[in-house]
Design a protein around this motif. Structure first.
Motif, PDB file in Angstrom:
ATOM      1  N   PRO A   1     116.648  21.657   5.713  1.00 57.50           N
ATOM      2  CA  PRO A   1     116.529  22.832   4.807  1.00 57.50           C
ATOM      3  C   PRO A   1     115.977  23.839   4.782  1.00 57.50           C
ATOM      4  O   PRO A   1     115.487  25.149   4.923  1.00 57.50           O
ATOM      5  N   TYR A   2     114.805  23.534   5.857  1.00 56.46           N
ATOM      6  CA  TYR A   2     114.062  25.035   6.584  1.00 56.46           C
ATOM      7  C   TYR A   2     114.729  24.998   8.054  1.00 56.46           C
ATOM      8  O   TYR A   2     114.200  26.312   7.581  1.00 56.46           O
ATOM      9  N   LEU A   3     115.397  25.121   8.411  1.00 53.85           N
ATOM     10  CA  LEU A   3     115.875  25.335   9.432  1.00 53.85           C
ATOM     11  C   LEU A   3     117.260  26.536   8.603  1.00 53.85           C
ATOM     12  O   LEU A   3     117.966  27.164   9.767  1.00 53.85           O
ATOM     13  N   LEU A   4     117.747  26.167   7.829  1.00 59.29           N
ATOM     14  CA  LEU A   4     118.830  26.117   7.229  1.00 59.29           C
ATOM     15  C   LEU A   4     118.066  27.748   5.538  1.00 59.29           C
ATOM     16  O   LEU A   4     118.799  28.546   5.411  1.00 59.29           O
ATOM     17  N   GLY A   5     116.330  27.675   6.034  1.00 57.34           N
ATOM     18  CA  GLY A   5     115.740  28.795   5.398  1.00 57.34           C
ATOM     19  C   GLY A   5     115.064  28.819   4.570  1.00 57.34           C
ATOM     20  O   GLY A   5     114.413  29.880   3.925  1.00 57.34           O
ATOM     21  N   ALA A   6     114.890  27.533   4.051  1.00 57.72           N
ATOM     22  CA  ALA A   6     114.560  27.086   2.989  1.00 57.72           C
ATOM     23  C   ALA A   6     111.757  27.301   3.408  1.00 57.72           C
ATOM     24  O   ALA A   6     112.289  27.559   4.161  1.00 57.72           O
ATOM     25  N   THR A   7     111.968  28.283   2.021  1.00 58.38           N
ATOM     26  CA  THR A   7     110.128  28.258   3.024  1.00 58.38           C
ATOM     27  C   THR A   7     109.293  27.203   2.014  1.00 58.38           C
ATOM     28  O   THR A   7     107.956  27.262   1.828  1.00 58.38           O
ATOM     29  N   VAL A   8     109.708  26.412   1.569  1.00 57.01           N
ATOM     30  CA  VAL A   8     109.326  25.351   0.370  1.00 57.01           C
ATOM     31  C   VAL A   8     109.461  24.318   0.187  1.00 57.01           C
ATOM     32  O   VAL A   8     110.217  23.441   1.325  1.00 57.01           O
ATOM     33  N   LEU A   9     108.623  22.597   0.362  1.00 54.96           N
ATOM     34  CA  LEU A   9     108.730  22.031   0.605  1.00 54.96           C
ATOM     35  C   LEU A   9     109.894  20.708  -0.300  1.00 54.96           C
ATOM     36  O   LEU A   9     110.771  19.862   0.261  1.00 54.96           O
ATOM     37  N   TRP A  10     109.736  21.467  -1.816  1.00 54.75           N
ATOM     38  CA  TRP A  10     110.588  20.801  -2.250  1.00 54.75           C
ATOM     39  C   TRP A  10     112.393  20.504  -1.665  1.00 54.75           C
ATOM     40  O   TRP A  10     112.635  19.601  -2.272  1.00 54.75           O
ATOM     41  N   PRO A  11     113.006  21.776  -1.440  1.00 49.23           N
ATOM     42  CA  PRO A  11     114.304  20.974  -1.086  1.00 49.23           C
ATOM     43  C   PRO A  11     114.266  19.807  -0.145  1.00 49.23           C
ATOM     44  O   PRO A  11     115.259  18.992  -0.113  1.00 49.23           O
ATOM     45  N   ALA A  12     113.415  20.112   1.132  1.00 45.71           N
ATOM     46  CA  ALA A  12     112.950  18.933   1.760  1.00 45.71           C
ATOM     47  C   ALA A  12     113.043  17.691   0.949  1.00 45.71           C
ATOM     48  O   ALA A  12     113.739  16.967   1.826  1.00 45.71           O
ATOM     49  N   VAL A  13     112.286  17.402   0.704  1.00 49.88           N
ATOM     50  CA  VAL A  13     111.802  16.232  -0.710  1.00 49.88           C
ATOM     51  C   VAL A  13     113.554  15.591  -0.998  1.00 49.88           C
ATOM     52  O   VAL A  13     113.765  14.582  -1.907  1.00 49.88           O
ATOM     53  N   LEU A  14     113.940  16.700  -1.817  1.00 49.76           N
ATOM     54  CA  LEU A  14     115.127  16.341  -2.377  1.00 49.76           C
ATOM     55  C   LEU A  14     115.932  16.395  -1.197  1.00 49.76           C
ATOM     56  O   LEU A  14     116.716  14.852  -1.808  1.00 49.76           O
ATOM     57  N   VAL A  15     116.413  16.304  -0.532  1.00 47.54           N
ATOM     58  CA  VAL A  15     117.340  15.988   0.549  1.00 47.54           C
ATOM     59  C   VAL A  15     116.966  14.594   1.389  1.00 47.54           C
ATOM     60  O   VAL A  15     117.582  13.731   1.981  1.00 47.54           O
ATOM     61  N   ALA A  16     116.064  14.672   1.565  1.00 46.48           N
ATOM     62  CA  ALA A  16     115.070  13.587   2.365  1.00 46.48           C
ATOM     63  C   ALA A  16     115.367  12.261   1.455  1.00 46.48           C
ATOM     64  O   ALA A  16     115.610  10.982   1.850  1.00 46.48           O
ATOM     65  N   LEU A  17     115.349  12.580   0.351  1.00 44.58           N
ATOM     66  CA  LEU A  17     115.236  11.025  -0.954  1.00 44.58           C
ATOM     67  C   LEU A  17     116.325  10.903  -0.852  1.00 44.58           C
ATOM     68  O   LEU A  17     117.352   9.941  -1.342  1.00 44.58           O
ATOM     69  N   SER A  18     117.428  12.115  -1.618  1.00 45.65           N
ATOM     70  CA  SER A  18     118.615  11.732  -1.784  1.00 45.65           C
ATOM     71  C   SER A  18     119.336  11.270  -0.282  1.00 45.65           C
ATOM     72  O   SER A  18     120.101  10.056  -0.333  1.00 45.65           O
ATOM     73  N   GLY A  19     119.134  10.782   1.328  1.00 45.82           N
ATOM     74  CA  GLY A  19     119.354  10.392   1.352  1.00 45.82           C
ATOM     75  C   GLY A  19     118.251   8.806   2.560  1.00 45.82           C
ATOM     76  O   GLY A  19     119.729   8.084   2.465  1.00 45.82           O
ATOM     77  N   LEU A  20     117.788   8.483   1.448  1.00 48.10           N
ATOM     78  CA  LEU A  20     116.670   7.421   1.481  1.00 48.10           C
ATOM     79  C   LEU A  20     118.071   7.131   0.492  1.00 48.10           C
ATOM     80  O   LEU A  20     118.119   5.151   0.635  1.00 48.10           O
ATOM     81  N   PHE A  21     118.540   7.447  -0.790  1.00 45.82           N
ATOM     82  CA  PHE A  21     118.658   6.410  -2.024  1.00 45.82           C
ATOM     83  C   PHE A  21     120.274   6.456  -1.321  1.00 45.82           C
ATOM     84  O   PHE A  21     121.063   4.658  -1.129  1.00 45.82           O
ATOM     85  N   LEU A  22     121.172   7.001  -0.742  1.00 46.54           N
ATOM     86  CA  LEU A  22     122.293   6.767   0.081  1.00 46.54           C
ATOM     87  C   LEU A  22     121.947   5.765   1.185  1.00 46.54           C
ATOM     88  O   LEU A  22     122.698   4.351   0.996  1.00 46.54           O
ATOM     89  N   CYS A  23     120.836   5.517   1.533  1.00 47.36           N
ATOM     90  CA  CYS A  23     121.043   4.775   3.096  1.00 47.36           C
ATOM     91  C   CYS A  23     120.505   3.335   2.501  1.00 47.36           C
ATOM     92  O   CYS A  23     121.500   2.579   2.565  1.00 47.36           O
ATOM     93  N   GLY A  24     119.624   3.322   1.156  1.00 43.13           N
ATOM     94  CA  GLY A  24     120.061   1.796   1.186  1.00 43.13           C
ATOM     95  C   GLY A  24     120.954   2.045  -0.245  1.00 43.13           C
ATOM     96  O   GLY A  24     121.153   0.066  -0.257  1.00 43.13           O
ATOM     97  N   VAL A  25     121.463   2.457  -0.854  1.00 43.52           N
ATOM     98  CA  VAL A  25     123.190   1.898  -1.718  1.00 43.52           C
ATOM     99  C   VAL A  25     124.015   1.478  -0.119  1.00 43.52           C
ATOM    100  O   VAL A  25     125.021   0.545  -0.065  1.00 43.52           O
ATOM    101  N   LEU A  26     124.142   2.059   1.421  1.00 40.25           N
ATOM    102  CA  LEU A  26     124.938   1.655   2.483  1.00 40.25           C
ATOM    103  C   LEU A  26     124.481  -0.234   2.895  1.00 40.25           C
ATOM    104  O   LEU A  26     125.113  -0.521   3.115  1.00 40.25           O
ATOM    105  N   VAL A  27     123.044  -0.195   2.743  1.00 43.04           N
ATOM    106  CA  VAL A  27     122.430  -0.892   3.315  1.00 43.04           C
ATOM    107  C   VAL A  27     122.838  -2.563   1.516  1.00 43.04           C
ATOM    108  O   VAL A  27     123.099  -3.304   2.475  1.00 43.04           O
ATOM    109  N   SER A  28     123.241  -1.917   0.451  1.00 47.88           N
ATOM    110  CA  SER A  28     123.609  -2.792   0.179  1.00 47.88           C
ATOM    111  C   SER A  28     125.394  -3.821   0.438  1.00 47.88           C
ATOM    112  O   SER A  28     125.322  -4.727  -0.100  1.00 47.88           O
ATOM    113  N   LYS A  29     125.927  -3.187   0.982  1.00 44.75           N
ATOM    114  CA  LYS A  29     127.801  -3.603   1.455  1.00 44.75           C
ATOM    115  C   LYS A  29     127.448  -4.334   1.857  1.00 44.75           C
ATOM    116  O   LYS A  29     127.837  -5.626   2.464  1.00 44.75           O
TER     117      LYS A  29
END
Length: 244
Positions: A180-208
């Motif tokens: 998100p910062y590389l794409l122009g974000a200047t605050v933290l919350w987009p990075a947190v949102l993307v990272a937490l979404s990625g963690l949730f998706l990784c957890g879903v993939l691990v369940s397979k």
């Protein structure tokens, strides 16, 4: 038209199709999963801690990219060394077992028969099976390795595979909070949102590849990553105020 005997002939084939196991000894799954999770959590926490100190976005990007590179190389080196050491230990034990089979074949055969008897096999049958299986030295080595060491000599994990899987997965995971910062974000919350979404998706993939439900593994990684980010952000905020 299916004949009465055709059902019996097709049942083994159907059973084989429905009874295939996943590869659990390839040496890539654990470092890949661990690398992705570690990359996401560690770099999210690192970026959150720096952002908590109220620094410029460019500094956060530089910190995140440095954390990505350092973590990926560290993970790869650690995985390679760990798996290589484990493999070398197993190879040393296999060499020892090979010498025992060559120098004391009768004793090793008796030991194999005793293991079969301990599992409930009829003593005469256990002796006969052990004798037949011990005729081929490589087959005997494989049997003793499985029985005594719990390993398959032909399926030892590869240090290179583990290192590459760890490096790539860590780099991908660590890149998500920086993106998100590389794409122009200047605050933290987009990075947190993307990272937490990625963690949730990784957890879903691990369940397979585990027995856990998708929501349990996904939510577990979400909570762990969110907790790490919150704690380091608070610590960075405190340190930033103290040093400022």
């Amino acid at each position: 038209m299916t004949q009465p005997g055709d059902k019996d002939l097709t049942q083994p084939a159907v059973h084989r199709l429905n009874h295939r196991h996943r590869d659990v000894n390839g040496g890539w799954l654990r470092p890949a999963v661990f690398g992705a999770m570690d990359g996401l959590v560690s770099n999210l926490a690192l970026i959150s801690g720096v952002a908590g100190g109220s620094v410029a976005p460019n500094t956060i990007v530089l910190t995140g990219l440095a954390g990505l590179a350092a973590g990926a190389f560290s993970m790869a080196a650690g995985e390679y060394t760990s798996v290589a050491s484990q493999r070398e230990l197993v190879q040393a034990e296999l060499d020892q077992e090979r010498r025992e089979l060559a120098g004391h074949p009768a004793e090793e055969q008796a030991e194999l028969a005793a293991r079969y008897r301990a599992r409930g096999v009829d003593p005469k049958l256990a002796d006969a099976v052990a004798e037949q299986l011990s005729r081929d030295p490589e087959q005997a080595l494989e049997l003793h390795a499985r029985e005594e060491l719990g390993v398959d000599p032909g399926e030892l994990p590869s240090p290179t595979v583990a290192a590459v899987a760890s490096f790539c997965s860590f780099a991908v995971g660590a890149m998500l909070p920086v993106l998100p910062y590389l794409l122009g974000a200047t605050v933290l919350w987009p990075a947190v949102l993307v990272a937490l979404s990625g963690l949730f998706l990784c957890g879903v993939l691990v369940s397979k590849v585990t027995a856990r439900t998708w929501w349990y593994t996904g939510l577990r990684q979400f909570i762990l990553g969110g907790t790490a980010a919150a704690l380091t952000y608070g610590l960075g905020n405190l340190l930033g105020a103290a040093l400022g």
